[in-house]
Scaffold this active site. Sequence first.
Site, PDB file in Angstrom:
ATOM      1  N   GLU A  92       0.823  -1.201   0.000  1.00 54.59           N
ATOM      2  CA  GLU A  92       0.000   0.000   0.000  1.00 54.59           C
ATOM      3  C   GLU A  92       0.865   1.261   0.000  1.00 54.59           C
ATOM      4  OE1 GLU A  92      -2.041  -2.934   2.903  1.00 54.59           O
ATOM      5  OE2 GLU A  92      -0.060  -2.593   2.044  1.00 54.59           O
ATOM      6  N   CYS A 108      -0.100   0.264   7.792  1.00 51.26           N
ATOM      7  CA  CYS A 108      -0.529   0.754   6.480  1.00 51.26           C
ATOM      8  C   CYS A 108      -1.859   1.508   6.566  1.00 51.26           C
ATOM      9  CB  CYS A 108      -0.651  -0.406   5.497  1.00 51.26           C
ATOM     10  SG  CYS A 108       0.937  -1.137   5.051  1.00 51.26           S
ATOM     11  N   LEU A 155      21.443 -26.835 -10.914  1.00 52.27           N
ATOM     12  CA  LEU A 155      20.451 -26.422  -9.917  1.00 52.27           C
ATOM     13  C   LEU A 155      20.652 -24.971  -9.469  1.00 52.27           C
ATOM     14  CD1 LEU A 155      20.117 -29.640  -7.704  1.00 52.27           C
ATOM     15  CD2 LEU A 155      19.044 -29.080  -9.887  1.00 52.27           C
ATOM     16  N   ARG A 201      19.751 -19.189 -13.540  1.00 53.39           N
ATOM     17  CA  ARG A 201      20.557 -18.604 -14.614  1.00 53.39           C
ATOM     18  C   ARG A 201      19.647 -17.779 -15.519  1.00 53.39           C
ATOM     19  NH1 ARG A 201      21.715 -23.796 -14.204  1.00 53.39           N
ATOM     20  NH2 ARG A 201      20.841 -24.418 -16.210  1.00 53.39           N
ATOM     21  N   GLY A 253      12.880 -36.520  -9.604  1.00 51.39           N
ATOM     22  CA  GLY A 253      11.949 -37.220 -10.462  1.00 51.39           C
ATOM     23  C   GLY A 253      10.680 -37.767  -9.839  1.00 51.39           C
ATOM     24  N   HIS A 313       9.625 -40.641  -8.455  1.00 50.20           N
ATOM     25  CA  HIS A 313       9.523 -41.298  -7.152  1.00 50.20           C
ATOM     26  C   HIS A 313       9.571 -40.276  -6.029  1.00 50.20           C
ATOM     27  CE1 HIS A 313      10.464 -44.887  -9.562  1.00 50.20           C
ATOM     28  NE2 HIS A 313       9.990 -45.596  -8.553  1.00 50.20           N
ATOM     29  N   LEU A 314      10.486 -39.329  -6.122  1.00 54.22           N
ATOM     30  CA  LEU A 314      10.580 -38.288  -5.095  1.00 54.22           C
ATOM     31  C   LEU A 314       9.316 -37.447  -5.079  1.00 54.22           C
ATOM     32  CD1 LEU A 314      12.096 -36.640  -2.987  1.00 54.22           C
ATOM     33  CD2 LEU A 314      13.199 -35.382  -4.851  1.00 54.22           C
ATOM     34  N   ALA A 315       8.802 -37.099  -6.259  1.00 51.96           N
ATOM     35  CA  ALA A 315       7.600 -36.276  -6.339  1.00 51.96           C
ATOM     36  C   ALA A 315       6.424 -36.967  -5.657  1.00 51.96           C
ATOM     37  CB  ALA A 315       7.258 -35.977  -7.803  1.00 51.96           C
TER      38      ALA A 315
END
Length: 391
Positions: free
Chosen positions: A60, A95, A215, A218, A321, A323-325
């Site tokens: 605000e 605010c 990872l 960029r 990938g 399995h982790l997801a």
Amino acid sequence: MPTCLGTTGTPDAFMRRAAELALRGRGATAPNPCVGAVLVRGGDIVAEGWHKAHGGPHAEVNCLADAARKGVNPAECTLFVTLEPCNHHGKTPPCTGAILKAGVQKVVVGCVDPNPDVAGGGIATLRAAGVEVAVGVEEILCRDLIHEFVIWKTTGRTCNILKMASTLDGKIAARGGRPQAVSGPEAQKDVHRLRAQVQAVIVGGNTFYGDNPQLTCRLAEPDQAALTEGFCQPYAVIVTSSLPKAYSNFTILRQRPQQALFWTSEYAAKTPLADELRERGTRIWGLPELPGAGGRGLDFAPAFERLRQELSCHLTLCEGGGHLALSLCRQMLVDEFVLYLAPRVLGDAEGKSLFAGEAVQSMEQALPFRLAHASSCGEDLKLTYKPRGEA
């Protein structure tokens, strides 16, 4: 320059624009929520603002400052803000005081502050001073904006985004598993914008060993404007039961071993291989197995708590990938799922699937999500989901 929606602008459209602005501060405002605001006069947006960084002026105040630079009188405008204006002293003054001082006569609020200690206080103060206040425009959208804030207030862990890219038939890679882009260049650039918002990027061991990823965020010019002042690359988190050698030729270990973190079994974390990695400054966290029958995998909840408590991480991005997801979803640790759907069909049952790791017999066992947002991203479709029941 502010966006001008013209005389056909609607309250919903103005609030959606405020929500777009709010997302510019995502990550940088943590552990405070991201908030956006616009001033509307005669059907046009004439000033904009958003909360840019933790400890800085709120949305605000920034919007009112934008109006002052443009010579806009806020008393002639309606203020749209995604979250109830604060009415207490924190790192900045309330605010509500700035709004009243500016002479704003009407305020439209997306959602009420979820903090029970302050909820409704800002709205009540404005109304007591004679300001007309409307509440609930695009409420679900605005509540989604502060979902991570609610997590930080009610839990001790990070807020976690799961990002995946797949073909139309749900494949993230061909059966050979070679590292090949599924989505187009615009989607890939958008992923780097996501990485700019988080403090840790997480992948599974197959992705680490197969893709040798960096990872890192960029972004090329002019997209680097999305990076906040003092930006640091996110931690690289790898989930694997098989630790690499300390001086192996992986990009992360060569370029930034001190920003690498391995989540592994408690047994692997006590091995000489783990000690050698620690000597390079790499963190090794041994995680407990999930309770119950053996072979169910690691319990990730303690790791997300340590990320926040020890490394000051508030937002994480998991990039798979499959399995982790699925494991993160089953453990109810995915707070947002971003899917880039590429207009391609692989047509191979042996291709790697978006989610994998279980033998499910009934659709009643499916994990429920709700669609929160959909947009095009080049030739791809970007779909943002929230867990069903979250709103």
